[in-house]
Design a protein around this motif. Structure first.
Motif, PDB file in Angstrom:
ATOM      1  N   TYR A 109      -6.653  -7.223   3.221  1.00 40.62           N
ATOM      2  CA  TYR A 109      -6.699  -7.295   1.763  1.00 40.62           C
ATOM      3  C   TYR A 109      -5.909  -6.155   1.120  1.00 40.62           C
ATOM      4  N   PRO A 110      -5.351  -6.405  -0.066  1.00 35.09           N
ATOM      5  CA  PRO A 110      -4.713  -5.321  -0.815  1.00 35.09           C
ATOM      6  C   PRO A 110      -5.753  -4.248  -1.184  1.00 35.09           C
ATOM      7  N   ALA A 111      -5.266  -3.059  -1.489  1.00 31.85           N
ATOM      8  CA  ALA A 111      -6.155  -1.950  -1.858  1.00 31.85           C
ATOM      9  C   ALA A 111      -6.947  -2.294  -3.116  1.00 31.85           C
ATOM     10  N   ASP A 112      -8.100  -1.632  -3.254  1.00 30.47           N
ATOM     11  CA  ASP A 112      -8.951  -1.881  -4.416  1.00 30.47           C
ATOM     12  C   ASP A 112      -8.542  -0.936  -5.542  1.00 30.47           C
ATOM     13  N   ASN A 113      -7.421  -1.248  -6.184  1.00 26.51           N
ATOM     14  CA  ASN A 113      -6.974  -0.443  -7.329  1.00 26.51           C
ATOM     15  C   ASN A 113      -6.236  -1.330  -8.321  1.00 26.51           C
TER      16      ASN A 113
END
Ligand SMILES: [Zn+2]
Length: 201
Positions: free
Chosen positions: A42-46
C-alpha cells in the motif's frame, strides 16, 4: 491526457477497501490483471499527492474483466462503501460532533451535511471539481472530471465505486438504508460529466 494525482492516503484506502471486499486472493488477482502488482504494498499513509488517478479506472476495468460486469460493479459498490468507513475515521472529531447534533436535525439536512463534507474533502484534495445541489426532492452530485472512469468507454454508467461511497455516506448521515444512488450521467458512457442522483427514499 495529463496525469493527475491524489493523496497517497486516498489510494491506500481504496486498496485496503478493495482487499477487504475481494479477499486477498481476489485482490492480488485483480492487481495482476491490471498490471499493478506493485500496489500490493500500500502507498504511505500521508496526504502527499503521489497516487496517480489513472490507476483507478485500470483497477475498475480489471474488476469487471475478472468477475464479469455485473458482479464486478457490485464489488466496486461494496468497495466504495468500505472506503467511506476508512475515510470517516480520519474525521473523528467531526464525526463525534455530527453524531451529537444529527439526531436533532431532519434527514434531508443530515444527508446534505454528509454529502457536502465528502464533496469538500474531494474538492480540497483532488481535481474533480464536484458540485452538489438540491433538485426537487433529491440531491445531485456532479463531478466535472471523474477520476474513477477517466479514459474508459462503457455502454452504461460505470462509476460504482462512487455510487457505493455516496450510498454509505447518506446511510451514515440519516441512519437508515433506504437511500438510492443512481448514476444519471457518466463520462465513460458519453455524458458531459459524471452525475449521481441521490434519493433518500
Ligand atoms: Zn465517472
Amino acid at each position: 491526457m495529463e496525469e493527475t494525482y491524489i493523496p497517497n492516503r486516498f489510494g491506500r484506502f481504496l486498496l485496503m477497501a478493495l482487499e477487504q471486499s475481494l479477499g486477498t486472493p481476489g485482490f492480488q488477482a485483480v492487481l495482476g490483471r491490471a498490471g499493478l502488482r506493485h500496489l500490493s504494498v500500500y502507498p504511505a499513509d500521508n496526504l502527499e499527492r503521489k497516487f496517480p488517478v489513472g490507476l483507478i479506472p485500470r483497477l475498475m476495468t480489471a474488476l469487471e474483466e475478472m468477475y464479469g460486469v455485473e458482479k464486478g460493479r457490485d464489488l466496486a459498490f461494496q468497495t466504495g462503501r468500505v472506503c467511506f468507513h476508512l475515510g470517516i475515521s480520519d474525521f473523528g472529531l467531526l464525526a463525534d460532533a455530527v453524531s451529537l447534533v444529527f439526531p436533532l436535525l431532519p434527514s434531508p439536512v443530515r444527508a446534505r451535511v454528509g454529502i457536502e463534507i465528502v464533496a469538500e474533502v474531494f474538492n480540497r484534495f483532488t481535481d474533480g471539481n464536484i458540485q452538489v445541489r438540491k433538485e426537487g426532492d433529491h440531491f445531485l452530485w456532479v463531478v466535472e472530471r471523474c477520476g474513477i472512469c477517466q479514459g474508459r468507454t462503457s455502454s452504461s454508467p460505470c462509476c460504482y465505486l462512487l455510487t457505493g461511497l455516496l450510498h454509505e455516506t447518506v446511510h451514515w448521515a440519516i441512519g437508515r438504508d433506504s437511500v438510492h444512488v443512481t448514476e444519471v450521467a457518466c463520462a465513460a458512457a458519453g455524458g458531459p460529466h459524471c452525475a449521481m442522483e441521490i434519493d433518500l427514499g
